[in-house]
Write a protein that holds these residues in place. Structure first.
Motif, short mmCIF file in Angstrom:
data_model
loop_
_atom_site.label_atom_id
_atom_site.label_comp_id
_atom_site.label_asym_id
_atom_site.label_seq_id
_atom_site.Cartn_x
_atom_site.Cartn_y
_atom_site.Cartn_z
N VAL A 44 8.04 7.08 6.00
CA VAL A 44 7.82 7.17 4.57
C VAL A 44 6.33 7.38 4.25
CG1 VAL A 44 8.04 5.97 2.36
CG2 VAL A 44 9.83 5.74 4.09
N GLN A 45 5.45 6.60 4.93
CA GLN A 45 4.03 6.66 4.62
C GLN A 45 3.21 6.22 5.83
OE1 GLN A 45 1.42 7.99 3.14
NE2 GLN A 45 2.23 7.43 1.12
N SER A 46 2.02 6.77 5.91
CA SER A 46 1.06 6.38 6.95
C SER A 46 -0.20 5.87 6.27
CB SER A 46 0.74 7.58 7.85
OG SER A 46 -0.24 7.22 8.82
N TYR A 47 -0.73 4.76 6.79
CA TYR A 47 -1.93 4.13 6.22
C TYR A 47 -3.03 4.20 7.28
CZ TYR A 47 1.62 2.29 3.08
OH TYR A 47 2.68 2.18 2.19
N ASN A 48 -4.10 4.91 6.94
CA ASN A 48 -5.18 5.16 7.89
C ASN A 48 -6.50 4.60 7.36
OD1 ASN A 48 -3.62 7.04 9.79
ND2 ASN A 48 -3.35 8.06 7.82
N GLY A 49 -7.25 3.94 8.24
CA GLY A 49 -8.53 3.37 7.81
C GLY A 49 -9.16 2.49 8.87
N HIS A 50 -8.34 1.85 9.70
CA HIS A 50 -8.89 0.99 10.74
C HIS A 50 -9.56 1.83 11.83
CE1 HIS A 50 -7.74 -3.16 9.86
NE2 HIS A 50 -6.63 -2.68 9.32
N GLY A 51 -10.63 1.27 12.38
CA GLY A 51 -11.37 1.97 13.43
C GLY A 51 -10.96 1.57 14.83
N TRP A 52 -10.18 0.50 14.95
CA TRP A 52 -9.69 0.03 16.24
C TRP A 52 -8.21 -0.31 16.11
CZ3 TRP A 52 -12.76 -0.65 20.77
CH2 TRP A 52 -14.12 -0.35 20.60
N ALA A 53 -7.64 -0.73 17.22
CA ALA A 53 -6.21 -1.03 17.24
C ALA A 53 -5.85 -2.09 16.21
CB ALA A 53 -5.80 -1.51 18.64
N ILE A 54 -4.70 -1.94 15.60
CA ILE A 54 -4.19 -2.90 14.62
C ILE A 54 -3.44 -4.00 15.35
CG2 ILE A 54 -2.59 -3.20 12.70
CD1 ILE A 54 -3.35 -0.22 12.01
N GLN A 55 -3.79 -5.24 15.05
CA GLN A 55 -3.22 -6.39 15.75
C GLN A 55 -2.09 -7.07 14.98
OE1 GLN A 55 -4.79 -5.45 18.73
NE2 GLN A 55 -4.58 -7.65 19.10
N ASP A 56 -2.17 -7.09 13.65
CA ASP A 56 -1.16 -7.82 12.88
C ASP A 56 -1.10 -7.28 11.46
OD1 ASP A 56 0.86 -9.65 12.53
OD2 ASP A 56 -0.45 -11.39 12.29
N ILE A 57 0.06 -7.50 10.82
CA ILE A 57 0.32 -7.01 9.47
C ILE A 57 1.10 -8.09 8.72
CG2 ILE A 57 1.50 -5.26 8.08
CD1 ILE A 57 1.26 -3.38 10.49
N ALA A 58 0.86 -8.22 7.42
CA ALA A 58 1.66 -9.08 6.55
C ALA A 58 1.85 -8.35 5.22
CB ALA A 58 0.99 -10.43 6.34
N ILE A 59 2.94 -8.67 4.52
CA ILE A 59 3.23 -8.00 3.26
C ILE A 59 3.68 -9.03 2.23
CG2 ILE A 59 5.65 -7.53 3.84
CD1 ILE A 59 5.23 -4.75 2.45
N THR A 60 3.36 -8.77 0.96
CA THR A 60 3.74 -9.69 -0.11
C THR A 60 5.23 -9.60 -0.38
OG1 THR A 60 3.18 -7.99 -1.74
CG2 THR A 60 1.48 -9.61 -1.19
N ARG A 61 5.75 -10.60 -1.07
CA ARG A 61 7.19 -10.64 -1.33
C ARG A 61 7.66 -9.47 -2.17
NH1 ARG A 61 10.49 -16.05 -2.53
NH2 ARG A 61 10.18 -16.09 -0.29
N ASP A 62 6.84 -8.99 -3.10
CA ASP A 62 7.26 -7.87 -3.94
C ASP A 62 6.97 -6.52 -3.29
OD1 ASP A 62 4.53 -7.61 -4.16
OD2 ASP A 62 4.45 -7.91 -6.33
N SER A 63 6.46 -6.53 -2.07
CA SER A 63 6.19 -5.31 -1.28
C SER A 63 5.17 -4.38 -1.91
CB SER A 63 7.50 -4.54 -1.02
OG SER A 63 8.42 -5.31 -0.29
N SER A 64 4.35 -4.90 -2.81
CA SER A 64 3.35 -4.05 -3.46
C SER A 64 2.02 -4.03 -2.71
CB SER A 64 3.10 -4.54 -4.89
OG SER A 64 2.52 -5.84 -4.88
N GLN A 65 1.80 -5.03 -1.87
CA GLN A 65 0.51 -5.16 -1.19
C GLN A 65 0.72 -5.62 0.24
OE1 GLN A 65 -2.96 -7.13 -3.27
NE2 GLN A 65 -2.60 -8.70 -1.71
#
Length: 391
Positions: free
Chosen positions: A48-69
């Motif tokens: 659906v979407q790709s998010y680009n901005g990190h300069g090194w490997a991504i280690q972890d992700i979390a998302i809010t309950r309403d999925s907006s952030q």
């Protein structure tokens, strides 16, 4: 238990370090060595979407309950706050001196906590203007590997072998020492009374949060001795990745001796770095599902079911032989939602495609038609079930 890989997502290049469902379970968010965060449809597997901005490997992700952030962290020592809808970075948070390994956010996304190889936990209040940490927790003696954030508590697992629970209202810290490096923490059991703690001695320890962190059970069978492998839990199950390329699942039970897995699912060709259970995979669900992330650059969305979820059904089958045409009734356990074929409950000679027959099936079984798969029962000449096929 049995499992099928529903979707295999292969958009990443390089190891996938983490993958989670959003609150609805309709989407999977993943990140890894290719420095990208990918949002995919969990049902179709479509990117659906790709998010680009990190300069090194991504280690972890979390998302809010309403999925907006969503929030992410990685080897660039940064914490990024993203607007999910427009795939833009809202804020960049700095404060760590080494790789940031874990991230957590509260339900509305106003508070973010991050843990780092620098041994510190940073807490940010996103409602405040400053982008420096609101608070820095320095109790850990080694890298912070995993975080859980609730409305009133922050739970941090550390390579130093301890789990620290911070009561943010009382400004207190409770330390539970396990004697082996902690790589993952997850709330478990009904009303989150327990904490599933993944350790580098190839065990998942179950701690009673209402009994001073007492270890009430241990789960073994997987391999976790060299890598930070995430486990997950809900009110009835614990799941963990493994260095042998499998996902291991245990029923939550309270045994004095270490408990082996209920099932072991294969699907990856490398280390399984993380597992996340579908948010609707609770004890009332007929089927469970999960997403796993592997070093083979793939994600596996798997559905699984087991004996503990089976129920007894009366299945009426029309069997035609060279001599007879008669109705047979069998009691059988079926491991997942199904649609019956070759059924004639009203004796009109039609099969299950008849609308009246399908109404009878729908009334007699709890599953909705849209969730059915096909069931074929083969019986022998002595009226015994010979084969039950779910497809």
């Amino acid at each position: 238990m049995k499992a099928d890989v529903v979707q295999r997502l292969t958009e990443h290049t390089g190891s996938v370090n983490t993958a989670i469902f959003d609150a609805t379970g309709g989407y999977v968010i993943s990140g890894g060595q290719d420095k990208r965060i990918l949002l995919s449809n969990s049902r179709s597997g479509q990117l659906v979407q790709s998010y680009n901005g990190h300069g090194w490997a991504i280690q972890d992700i979390a998302i809010t309950r309403d999925s907006s952030q969503l929030v992410s962290c990685g080897g660039d020592r940064m914490v990024f706050v993203w607007d999910v809808n427009i795939a833009q970075i809202k804020r960049k948070l700095t404060g760590h001196q080494q790789r940031v390994d874990c991230i957590a956010t509260n339900k509305d996304g106003s508070i973010v906590a991050s843990g780092s190889f620098d041994t510190n936990v940073c807490i940010w209040d996103l409602r405040a203007a400053p982008r420096t940490p609101l608070q820095m927790l320095k109790e850990s003696k080694d890298g912070v590997s995993s975080l859980v954030l609730s409305d009133t508590q922050l739970i941090a697992g550390s390579i130093d072998g301890s789990v620290r629970t911070y009561d943010m209202r009382m400004a207190q810290c409770i330390v539970d020492s396990l004697g082996t490096s902690v790589v993952s923490v997850a709330l478990a059991g009904k009303q989150a009374h327990f904490l599933a703690v993944g350790c580098m001695d190839s065990s998942v320890q179950l701690l009673d949060r209402n009994d001073q962190g007492k270890v009430v059970a241990a789960f073994t069978g997987h391999r976790c001795t060299e890598y930070r492998i995430h486990c997950d839990a809900n009110d009835s199950l614990i799941a963990s990745g493994s260095q042998d390329g499998c996902v291991y699942v245990w029923d939550i039970a309270f045994d004095k001796t270490p408990r082996g897995p209920s099932s072991c699912f294969s699907g990856h060709k490398g280390i399984v770095n993380s597992v996340n259970l579908h948010p609707q995979s609770d004890s009332t669900a007929k089927t469970f599902s999960m997403v796993s992330a592997g070093s083979d650059a793939s994600l596996c969305h798997s559905a699984f079911w087991g004996k503990k979820l089976e129920s007894k059904y009366l299945v009426e089958v029309t069997m035609t032989t060279s001599l007879t045409h008669r109705h047979l009734v069998y009691e059988t356990s079926l491991p997942k939602p199904y649609r019956i074929v070759h059924v004639d409950p009203d004796g009109n000679g039609d099969d299950a495609e008849n609308p009246d027959d399908m109404d009878w099936i729908n009334r007699g079984h709890e599953e909705k038609a849209r969730r059915r798969t096909r069931l074929k029962i083969t019986v022998d000449e002595e009226n015994q079930i010979h084969e039950v096929e779910c497809g």
